[in-house]
Write a protein that holds these residues in place. Sequence first.
Motif, PDB file in Angstrom:
ATOM      1  N   PHE A 227       0.839  -1.203   0.000  1.00  0.00           N
ATOM      2  CA  PHE A 227       0.000   0.000   0.000  1.00  0.00           C
ATOM      3  C   PHE A 227       0.870   1.249   0.000  1.00  0.00           C
ATOM      4  N   ALA A 228       1.866   1.286   0.883  1.00  0.00           N
ATOM      5  CA  ALA A 228       2.755   2.453   0.952  1.00  0.00           C
ATOM      6  C   ALA A 228       3.507   2.662  -0.352  1.00  0.00           C
ATOM      7  N   LYS A 229       3.945   1.567  -0.955  1.00  0.00           N
ATOM      8  CA  LYS A 229       4.683   1.661  -2.223  1.00  0.00           C
ATOM      9  C   LYS A 229       3.768   2.097  -3.361  1.00  0.00           C
ATOM     10  N   SER A 230       2.587   1.486  -3.452  1.00  0.00           N
ATOM     11  CA  SER A 230       1.672   1.763  -4.553  1.00  0.00           C
ATOM     12  C   SER A 230       1.098   3.172  -4.484  1.00  0.00           C
ATOM     13  N   ALA A 231       0.890   3.688  -3.265  1.00  0.00           N
ATOM     14  CA  ALA A 231       0.346   5.035  -3.090  1.00  0.00           C
ATOM     15  C   ALA A 231       1.431   6.101  -3.096  1.00  0.00           C
ATOM     16  N   HIS A 232       2.698   5.675  -3.281  1.00  0.00           N
ATOM     17  CA  HIS A 232       3.848   6.588  -3.336  1.00  0.00           C
ATOM     18  C   HIS A 232       3.964   7.412  -2.050  1.00  0.00           C
ATOM     19  N   LEU A 233       3.837   6.719  -0.909  1.00  0.00           N
ATOM     20  CA  LEU A 233       3.959   7.381   0.375  1.00  0.00           C
ATOM     21  C   LEU A 233       5.426   7.553   0.744  1.00  0.00           C
ATOM     22  N   GLY A 234       5.675   8.404   1.728  1.00  0.00           N
ATOM     23  CA  GLY A 234       7.044   8.733   2.109  1.00  0.00           C
ATOM     24  C   GLY A 234       7.582   7.890   3.255  1.00  0.00           C
ATOM     25  N   GLY A 235       8.742   8.309   3.761  1.00  0.00           N
ATOM     26  CA  GLY A 235       9.446   7.554   4.794  1.00  0.00           C
ATOM     27  C   GLY A 235       8.680   7.430   6.097  1.00  0.00           C
ATOM     28  N   VAL A 236       7.896   8.453   6.451  1.00  0.00           N
ATOM     29  CA  VAL A 236       7.144   8.396   7.699  1.00  0.00           C
ATOM     30  C   VAL A 236       6.092   7.286   7.639  1.00  0.00           C
ATOM     31  N   ALA A 237       5.446   7.131   6.482  1.00  0.00           N
ATOM     32  CA  ALA A 237       4.456   6.058   6.320  1.00  0.00           C
ATOM     33  C   ALA A 237       5.127   4.692   6.430  1.00  0.00           C
ATOM     34  N   TRP A 238       6.308   4.557   5.840  1.00  0.00           N
ATOM     35  CA  TRP A 238       7.034   3.292   5.941  1.00  0.00           C
ATOM     36  C   TRP A 238       7.424   2.999   7.394  1.00  0.00           C
ATOM     37  N   LEU A 239       7.761   4.047   8.134  1.00  0.00           N
ATOM     38  CA  LEU A 239       8.051   3.875   9.557  1.00  0.00           C
ATOM     39  C   LEU A 239       6.797   3.389  10.283  1.00  0.00           C
ATOM     40  N   GLY A 240       5.634   3.909   9.879  1.00  0.00           N
ATOM     41  CA  GLY A 240       4.372   3.470  10.459  1.00  0.00           C
ATOM     42  C   GLY A 240       4.113   1.995  10.225  1.00  0.00           C
ATOM     43  N   PHE A 277      -1.162   3.910  13.208  1.00  0.00           N
ATOM     44  CA  PHE A 277      -0.926   3.891  11.763  1.00  0.00           C
ATOM     45  C   PHE A 277      -1.515   5.148  11.114  1.00  0.00           C
ATOM     46  N   LEU A 278      -2.727   5.521  11.523  1.00  0.00           N
ATOM     47  CA  LEU A 278      -3.335   6.742  11.000  1.00  0.00           C
ATOM     48  C   LEU A 278      -2.454   7.950  11.294  1.00  0.00           C
ATOM     49  N   GLY A 279      -1.909   8.026  12.503  1.00  0.00           N
ATOM     50  CA  GLY A 279      -1.042   9.150  12.857  1.00  0.00           C
ATOM     51  C   GLY A 279       0.153   9.260  11.945  1.00  0.00           C
ATOM     52  N   PHE A 280       0.793   8.141  11.651  1.00  0.00           N
ATOM     53  CA  PHE A 280       1.952   8.166  10.756  1.00  0.00           C
ATOM     54  C   PHE A 280       1.555   8.588   9.335  1.00  0.00           C
ATOM     55  N   ILE A 281       0.399   8.118   8.861  1.00  0.00           N
ATOM     56  CA  ILE A 281      -0.050   8.466   7.513  1.00  0.00           C
ATOM     57  C   ILE A 281      -0.373   9.957   7.422  1.00  0.00           C
ATOM     58  N   VAL A 282      -1.042  10.486   8.438  1.00  0.00           N
ATOM     59  CA  VAL A 282      -1.388  11.910   8.451  1.00  0.00           C
ATOM     60  C   VAL A 282      -0.123  12.769   8.424  1.00  0.00           C
ATOM     61  N   VAL A 283       0.867  12.422   9.246  1.00  0.00           N
ATOM     62  CA  VAL A 283       2.128  13.175   9.272  1.00  0.00           C
ATOM     63  C   VAL A 283       2.831  13.060   7.923  1.00  0.00           C
ATOM     64  N   ASP A 284       2.876  11.860   7.372  1.00  0.00           N
ATOM     65  CA  ASP A 284       3.537  11.642   6.087  1.00  0.00           C
ATOM     66  C   ASP A 284       2.898  12.474   4.982  1.00  0.00           C
ATOM     67  N   ARG A 285       1.578  12.435   4.898  1.00  0.00           N
ATOM     68  CA  ARG A 285       0.863  13.185   3.848  1.00  0.00           C
ATOM     69  C   ARG A 285       0.930  14.686   4.114  1.00  0.00           C
ATOM     70  N   GLY A 286       0.974  15.067   5.391  1.00  0.00           N
ATOM     71  CA  GLY A 286       1.105  16.484   5.731  1.00  0.00           C
ATOM     72  C   GLY A 286       2.442  17.031   5.268  1.00  0.00           C
ATOM     73  N   LEU A 287       3.500  16.256   5.488  1.00  0.00           N
ATOM     74  CA  LEU A 287       4.830  16.670   5.043  1.00  0.00           C
ATOM     75  C   LEU A 287       4.890  16.754   3.513  1.00  0.00           C
ATOM     76  N   ALA A 288       4.245  15.803   2.850  1.00  0.00           N
ATOM     77  CA  ALA A 288       4.234  15.806   1.380  1.00  0.00           C
ATOM     78  C   ALA A 288       3.454  17.011   0.837  1.00  0.00           C
ATOM     79  N   TRP A 289       2.374  17.374   1.531  1.00  0.00           N
ATOM     80  CA  TRP A 289       1.546  18.507   1.093  1.00  0.00           C
ATOM     81  C   TRP A 289       2.275  19.832   1.267  1.00  0.00           C
ATOM     82  N   ILE A 290       3.059  19.921   2.364  1.00  0.00           N
ATOM     83  CA  ILE A 290       3.829  21.143   2.612  1.00  0.00           C
ATOM     84  C   ILE A 290       4.924  21.305   1.564  1.00  0.00           C
TER      85      ILE A 290
END
Length: 290
Positions: A227-240, A277-290
């Motif tokens: 999921f993290a790979k396919s959605a192109h998520l960042g390092g924080v999501a992988w840490l999650g 897990f939600l917390g890590f995803i929110v932080v990851d996507r927040g960093l990507a949005w910034i």
Amino acid sequence: MLEKLKLLGYLVAIEHTIFSGMFILIALVVAGLQAHLGFVEGVQTLFLCALALLFARNFAMGFNRLADRKFDIKNERTKNRPSVDGRISLTTLRVFCVANALGFVGVSYAINALAFKLSLPFLAILAGYSYMKRFSYLAHLVLGVCLGLAPIAGVVAVLGTIPLWSLWLALGVAFWVAGFDLLYSLQDMEFDKQEGLYSVPAIFGAQTTLWVSRACHILAVLFWALFAKSAHLGGVAWLGVGVCLMILIYEQWLVLKDFRNIPKAFFVTNGYLGVVFLGFIVVDRGLAWI
């Protein structure tokens, strides 16, 4: 009326909506950023999805209590449930199920066309789970599929399609739930044997159940990595994903140490996993949005 509502909330364990609720939020966060949802549209979608989740889960749990009533009466662990001891009548429970099914279909219609088309198949899957243990030990995985529908519903609400990453997320949820349901069902192993029910513990024993549960949780983490790979998520999501692995290892250790830890492993550990897990995803996507 208030007392009946409290009893119904207790019967369906409404607080456990957090298990699937966190993953529908994960899907909403990832899909919402991909679709560039505005604030107002995002809040509206979140509200509708929360309603749909509540209606669907209430229907599923209420229907399960109806279908399993004859077993709940005999089981020492469940004989004091309100649906068994008379505090909630069968008529009330049936009305509750119908009302929540209609509510789910209505909210799905308000979301979009695809959500409405999928609403009845979703309800059929949720109802079908209640009968699976009568003839198949795959019931644990079917329960996982039921909760795995939550992130699918979330992404459908936002995108109107089902992208590959949402399937990986849903499969992760399915095997995560199957894994902890296997552990939980160890409590009813002897009862299931007596009643001829097809749970994995009743058919294959406790040790095999533990190994199958571990395999399910390994698959869950692998699917979340996809999921993290396919959605192109960042390092924080992988840490999650890595933290989720640690939580599941701890859950397995708790049960292996002492079967009396099963309630703690089921209700506490799994509740934390979704929130973390939600917390890590929110932080990851927040960093990507910034």
